[in-house]
Design a protein around this motif. Structure first.
Motif, PDB file in Angstrom:
ATOM      1  N   ALA A 210       0.827  -1.212   0.000  1.00  0.00           N
ATOM      2  CA  ALA A 210       0.000   0.000   0.000  1.00  0.00           C
ATOM      3  C   ALA A 210       0.855   1.252   0.000  1.00  0.00           C
ATOM      4  N   ARG A 211       1.902   1.261   0.840  1.00  0.00           N
ATOM      5  CA  ARG A 211       2.751   2.450   0.952  1.00  0.00           C
ATOM      6  C   ARG A 211       3.510   2.723  -0.339  1.00  0.00           C
ATOM      7  N   GLU A 212       3.973   1.652  -0.989  1.00  0.00           N
ATOM      8  CA  GLU A 212       4.786   1.814  -2.193  1.00  0.00           C
ATOM      9  C   GLU A 212       3.969   1.720  -3.484  1.00  0.00           C
ATOM     10  N   ARG A 213       2.641   1.643  -3.326  1.00  0.00           N
ATOM     11  CA  ARG A 213       1.725   1.604  -4.474  1.00  0.00           C
ATOM     12  C   ARG A 213       2.014   0.447  -5.418  1.00  0.00           C
ATOM     13  N   ILE A 214       2.214  -0.732  -4.810  1.00  0.00           N
ATOM     14  CA  ILE A 214       2.373  -1.966  -5.574  1.00  0.00           C
ATOM     15  C   ILE A 214       0.997  -2.610  -5.701  1.00  0.00           C
TER      16      ILE A 214
ATOM     17  N   GLY B  87       6.689  -5.431  -8.877  1.00  0.00           N
ATOM     18  CA  GLY B  87       6.476  -4.123  -8.273  1.00  0.00           C
ATOM     19  C   GLY B  87       7.546  -3.805  -7.246  1.00  0.00           C
ATOM     20  N   LEU B  88       7.933  -4.799  -6.457  1.00  0.00           N
ATOM     21  CA  LEU B  88       8.977  -4.580  -5.465  1.00  0.00           C
ATOM     22  C   LEU B  88      10.313  -4.273  -6.142  1.00  0.00           C
ATOM     23  N   ALA B  89      10.596  -4.931  -7.268  1.00  0.00           N
ATOM     24  CA  ALA B  89      11.842  -4.654  -7.994  1.00  0.00           C
ATOM     25  C   ALA B  89      11.892  -3.193  -8.440  1.00  0.00           C
ATOM     26  N   ARG B  90      10.766  -2.674  -8.899  1.00  0.00           N
ATOM     27  CA  ARG B  90      10.743  -1.276  -9.332  1.00  0.00           C
ATOM     28  C   ARG B  90      10.964  -0.328  -8.155  1.00  0.00           C
ATOM     29  N   VAL B  91      10.393  -0.668  -7.007  1.00  0.00           N
ATOM     30  CA  VAL B  91      10.573   0.164  -5.817  1.00  0.00           C
ATOM     31  C   VAL B  91      12.030   0.147  -5.376  1.00  0.00           C
ATOM     32  N   VAL B  92      12.641  -1.040  -5.368  1.00  0.00           N
ATOM     33  CA  VAL B  92      14.036  -1.167  -4.959  1.00  0.00           C
ATOM     34  C   VAL B  92      14.947  -0.349  -5.875  1.00  0.00           C
ATOM     35  N   GLU B  93      14.678  -0.390  -7.173  1.00  0.00           N
ATOM     36  CA  GLU B  93      15.459   0.431  -8.105  1.00  0.00           C
ATOM     37  C   GLU B  93      15.313   1.917  -7.798  1.00  0.00           C
ATOM     38  N   ALA B  94      14.089   2.331  -7.502  1.00  0.00           N
ATOM     39  CA  ALA B  94      13.858   3.743  -7.196  1.00  0.00           C
ATOM     40  C   ALA B  94      14.604   4.174  -5.939  1.00  0.00           C
ATOM     41  N   GLN B  95      14.885   3.235  -5.044  1.00  0.00           N
ATOM     42  CA  GLN B  95      15.658   3.550  -3.849  1.00  0.00           C
ATOM     43  C   GLN B  95      17.146   3.753  -4.154  1.00  0.00           C
TER      44      GLN B  95
END
Length: 473
Positions: free
Chosen positions: A129-133, A209-217
């Motif tokens: 929810a927080r990372e919009r996955i 979705g988590l992979a995209r968030v990790v990249e953005a970090q």
């Protein structure tokens, strides 16, 4: 909206789309790969494997220390392995006998681990929810059914077992026939049990979705880059060398591909099928309108979910193990296994007999010799690892990733004191004993299920007890 059509032609197993990693990627297509490693690099942390274990580790490390240089090495693409092929059970299940964890850390340590797993279900939901996955996550719980008198006895014992480990009535309880009927219509079910600590998820959407968030970090993910060896503070790949203070191995069933690790974990295969979106008339008969996940109490157990678009995805063991710890490449499952899963689907839900099967696939999970999950870190070599989830990794990877992050950072926390941390891993037997053992074990379990299907068999078959002894479970 589902079609009003009530019948469909079920094609032969050989004509059903099979493999291509998994059906889940129809909703989350991989149109291009991330760049591969092109030279030697240096990092603070090198993670091997862009599945959920590796990505969760990178995620929590980057949140705690945004200044860390983190790289992830992936042979194929993020989510290629079990993380993108599983049944989508975000459950609080713990692999292995709890008594084995308790032998070193006591019962209190195990109850803390069980509580942490229940909390991890909500943690994954909160992060999504927080990372919009957007991963079709709905927490409607888990239903387990019994379809024979022996299964019924085991299911009742499981409820009592959960009570003995601190579960309350709200954590796990039996369902009446009427209560089960309000959730779904399984004519062959003699009894059922329910736990709220489980959510349905579309696994490829979650891992991608988590992979995209990790990249953005700021983490760099190198795809199409195969790790060929792990040594202290170093990962050797087919495209260059990564030198790092910490190396975190998150390959699960694919660990057998690294030198010296063929006997660390057994790569076990599990297969799945998925139907077309069920026509309204069929869905009305099936009665499965919620997002509960469904399992049974057989020895060769099944697992299923109703997808967000109204399909039934169902899985179970097919060809459980390939000689020499060889691992599947593209997810194709044998036609005989597809036919068996279709027969199971029709037995559970007779109304699906005319429904089209849209896809079949398989994935590789890791089984430790003692069937218990491990999270390890050696501060001298900088090498850490996690795995051995025995098919219960969708939630466990999150808790393992958080634990690995604390271990890498040198933080002493409640997580680093859990009883699965720094367990000694017993190696599997060499071939051909390994192959013969697994084939014998599952032959005994299948024989036990056949015997228990007889009305006069009211207790667990001796064949299953022999298989448990043989497997060391």
């Amino acid at each position: 909206m589902r079609s009003k059509r009530t019948t469909a032609t079920v094609p032969p197993a050989s004509h059903i789309p099979n493999g291509d990693v998994s059906f889940w990627y129809q909703d989350e297509p991989v149109t291009a790969h991330r760049a591969a490693l092109t030279k030697d690099v240096t990092a603070d942390v090198a993670v091997i494997g862009a599945g959920l274990s590796g990505l969760w580790t990178a995620y929590y490390l980057a949140r705690a220390r945004p200044d860390l240089r983190i790289v992830v090495i992936e042979r194929e693409f993020a989510g290629f392995g079990a993380s993108g092929r599983n049944g989508g059970w975000l459950s609080a299940e713990l692999a292995g006998p709890r008594e084995r964890y308790a032998a070193a850390h006591g019962r209190e340590g195990v109850t803390q681990l069980l509580a942490a797993l229940r909390g991890a279900v909500d943690e994954v939901i909160a992060v999504a929810a927080r990372e919009r996955i957007e991963a079709d996550i709905v927490k409607d719980g888990m239903v387990l059914i019994a379809r024979s008198q022996a299964q019924r006895a085991r299911l009742r014992q499981q409820v009592e077992y959960e009570r003995s480990w601190g579960a309350g009535e709200s954590d796990f309880h039996e369902l009446t026939t009427a209560e089960l009927g309000r959730r779904m219509n399984v004519p062959s079910a003699l009894s059922a049990a329910y736990s709220p600590h489980c959510a349905r998820v579309q696994p490829a959407k979650l891992v991608r979705g988590l992979a995209r968030v990790v990249e953005a970090q700021g983490t760099v993910i190198y795809e199409q880059t195969a790790a060929t060896a792990v040594s202290p503070h170093q990962v050797t790949t087919d495209r260059g060398t990564v030198t790092a203070e910490h190396v975190v191995q998150c390959l699960e069933g694919f660990s057998a591909g690294l030198p010296g690790q063929r006997r660390t974990w057994l790569p076990m295969n599990s297969s799945m099928i998925v139907t077309e979106p069920l026509p309204d008339a069929v869905m009305d008969q099936v009665g499965w309108h919620g997002a509960e996940v469904l399992g049974d109490s057989a020895h060769a157990y099944l697992y299923a979910q109703r997808t967000a678009d109204g399909r039934i995805a169902l899985g179970g063991r097919g060809n459980p193990y390939r000689f020499g710890s060889r691992t599947d490449d593209r997810g194709r499952t044998p036609d005989a296994t597809v036919k068996s899963l279709i027969a199971t689907l029709h037995t559970l839900f007779p109304a699906t007999a005319g429904v089209r099967i849209d896809h079949a696939w398989c994935g590789v999970l890791a089984v430790p010799r003692d069937w218990c999950t491990t999270v390890n870190h050696d501060r001298d070599t900088g090498v850490a690892m996690a795995g051995g989830y025995v098919g219960s990794g969708l939630t466990t990877t999150n808790l393992a990733g958080r634990t690995l992050a604390d271990l890498v950072l040198g933080e002493k926390s409640e997580l680093t004191c859990l009883p699965w941390v720094n367990r000694r891993i017993r190696r599997w037997e060499p071939e051909p004993l390994r192959w013969l053992g697994v084939q014998t074990m599952y032959a005994l379990y299948r024989a036990a299920d056949r015997r228990e299907s007889r009305p006069e068999q009211r207790t667990t078959s001796r064949w299953a007890r022999l298989a448990d002894t043989f497997a060391g479970r």
